[in-house]
Enzyme design. Structure first.
Site, PDB file in Angstrom:
ATOM      1  N   GLN A 195       0.863  -1.180   0.000  1.00  0.00           N
ATOM      2  CA  GLN A 195       0.000   0.000   0.000  1.00  0.00           C
ATOM      3  C   GLN A 195       0.905   1.237   0.000  1.00  0.00           C
ATOM      4  O   GLN A 195       1.420   1.650   1.045  1.00  0.00           O
ATOM      5  CB  GLN A 195      -0.915  -0.010   1.220  1.00  0.00           C
ATOM      6  CG  GLN A 195      -1.676  -1.321   1.411  1.00  0.00           C
ATOM      7  CD  GLN A 195      -2.780  -1.531   0.399  1.00  0.00           C
ATOM      8  OE1 GLN A 195      -3.815  -0.871   0.443  1.00  0.00           O
ATOM      9  NE2 GLN A 195      -2.581  -2.471  -0.520  1.00  0.00           N
ATOM     10  N   ALA A 236     -11.673   2.643   4.256  1.00  0.00           N
ATOM     11  CA  ALA A 236     -10.708   1.772   3.590  1.00  0.00           C
ATOM     12  C   ALA A 236      -9.884   2.528   2.549  1.00  0.00           C
ATOM     13  O   ALA A 236     -10.088   3.724   2.305  1.00  0.00           O
ATOM     14  CB  ALA A 236     -11.440   0.598   2.948  1.00  0.00           C
ATOM     15  N   HIS A 237      -8.966   1.797   1.918  1.00  0.00           N
ATOM     16  CA  HIS A 237      -8.024   2.426   0.996  1.00  0.00           C
ATOM     17  C   HIS A 237      -8.714   3.017  -0.236  1.00  0.00           C
ATOM     18  O   HIS A 237      -9.697   2.494  -0.739  1.00  0.00           O
ATOM     19  CB  HIS A 237      -6.914   1.457   0.575  1.00  0.00           C
ATOM     20  CG  HIS A 237      -7.385   0.152  -0.001  1.00  0.00           C
ATOM     21  ND1 HIS A 237      -6.594  -0.953  -0.031  1.00  0.00           N
ATOM     22  CD2 HIS A 237      -8.552  -0.218  -0.566  1.00  0.00           C
ATOM     23  CE1 HIS A 237      -7.239  -1.948  -0.604  1.00  0.00           C
ATOM     24  NE2 HIS A 237      -8.431  -1.523  -0.934  1.00  0.00           N
ATOM     25  N   ASN A 238      -8.172   4.152  -0.673  1.00  0.00           N
ATOM     26  CA  ASN A 238      -8.593   4.838  -1.892  1.00  0.00           C
ATOM     27  C   ASN A 238      -9.990   5.449  -1.822  1.00  0.00           C
ATOM     28  O   ASN A 238     -10.536   5.866  -2.850  1.00  0.00           O
ATOM     29  CB  ASN A 238      -8.504   3.903  -3.111  1.00  0.00           C
ATOM     30  CG  ASN A 238      -7.087   3.444  -3.379  1.00  0.00           C
ATOM     31  OD1 ASN A 238      -6.760   2.291  -3.141  1.00  0.00           O
ATOM     32  ND2 ASN A 238      -6.238   4.350  -3.842  1.00  0.00           N
TER      33      ASN A 238
END
EC number: 2.3.1.191
Length: 344
Positions: A195, A236-238
């Site tokens: 990540q 969460a990511h993005n």
């Protein structure tokens, strides 16, 4: 302590009654007493207004003459006015500049910054003027924090995060941990995807206790200016969240979701990944969002509480809805065609 006319001079509004009444604090209608300023934001609390012992009240124009025995400040939005008065009575503590002897700091520290005991700050960190780093915080290498931002004790910022100006991060918040990114081999073994994105947080954002915001996979996770995030939220990511959006506690937002500006998301809502939610959407508490929302409005997908036996009966009916629909179609079209005609 403020006189009513001093409050109106700073915050506006129309003053009715004795301008010299001194106010020592703000309080609810029910709890207010001598020297307190209360507010009426909803007419259903009119009985409490009549019983209240507050020295003065904040009311909307349509309630201006409902209480004639006490001074009142008349304003279009009493709750907003109350919030601004409360800020006057309860300002944030003034930073106490300096680095505590028990802090471990490997970056330059402006003379206006406060760093508490046990804080750990790695090399390459940039701190703006007036930043407060509470006891036990960790700030990873290369992170940038804008002026006036405050970290409560035990906030963790991973490397290369960007935090804007005048933000508040409450205890236990973790910003920039790895997102949940894995690829799966045929054997079932999981392969971790690094990540390498960042978390970028705008100005005047507040993040509640134990809320987590994951860094992006390649691109950044972005929280817009003025967002307010409650406790125990998982982002969460993005994920990208537009400015002035407010999210209540225990909400879970899956990866790569886009949420617009000025949205409000109720507690324990869940949002599936890779969706888009447009500006000015309200999502009710407990709602599961499983498809994109393209029009502003209020969206709800939850059942009210009921007894277990009643829930079992209702769920049994739900299980048979498809069969019931088939029977209804057969009754409406007994020859398996429309309007009594055989299908081609």
């Amino acid at each position: 302590m403020f006189r009513l006319d001093e409050l109106v001079a700073q915050l506006g509004g129309a003053l009715v009654g004795d301008a010299g009444v001194e106010i020592r604090r703000v309080a609810t209608l029910e709890q207010a007493g001598e020297g307190d300023l209360a507010f009426l934001a909803n007419r259903k609390y009119l009985p409490q207004l009549q019983r209240s012992a507050a020295s003065a009240v904040i009311v909307a124009p349509d309630a201006r003459d409902l209480l004639v025995d006490r001074p009142r400040i008349v304003t279009p939005d009493p709750y907003l006015y109350f919030a601004r008065v409360a800020q006057l009575f309860s300002p944030l503590p003034v930073p106490q500049p300096g680095v505590h002897p028990q802090a471990a700091v490997a970056c330059a520290v402006p003379p206006t910054v406060e760093i508490g005991p046990g804080a750990s700050i790695e090399a390459g960190v940039e701190l703006g003027d007036g930043v407060v780093v509470g006891a036990g915080c960790h700030i990873g290498r290369g992170t940038r924090i804008g002026q006036g931002t405050r970290l409560a004790p035990r906030v963790t910022l991973y490397h290369d995060c960007v935090i804007g100006e005048n933000c508040i991060l409450h205890s236990g918040a973790v910003i920039g941990a790895d997102g949940f990114g894995f690829a799966r081999e045929k054997s079932g073994r999981w392969v971790k995807i690094p990540q390498v994105g960042r978390v970028v947080i705008g100005n005047e954002v507040e993040i509640g206790a134990n809320t987590t915001i994951d860094r992006g996979v390649l691109d950044d996770t972005v929280i817009g200016d003025g967002c307010k995030l409650d406790n125990q939220i998982q982002i969460a990511h993005n994920v990208r969240i537009g400015q002035y959006t407010a999210i209540a506690g225990c909400v879970g937002i899956a990866g790569s979701t886009r949420i617009g500006a000025r949205c409000m998301i109720g507690g324990q809502a869940g949002i599936i990944g890779h969706l888009s939610i447009c500006d000015d959407v309200v999502i009710s508490a407990g709602t599961l969002v499983s498809k994109s929302i393209t029009r502003p409005g209020v969206y709800t997908a939850s059942l009210p509480v009921q007894s277990h036996a009643e829930w079992v009966r209702n769920f049994a009916h739900l299980r048979h809805l498809d069969a019931l629909a088939t029977r209804v179609r057969a009754l409406e079209h007994p020859h398996d065609g429309r309007n009594g005609r055989n299908p081609d």
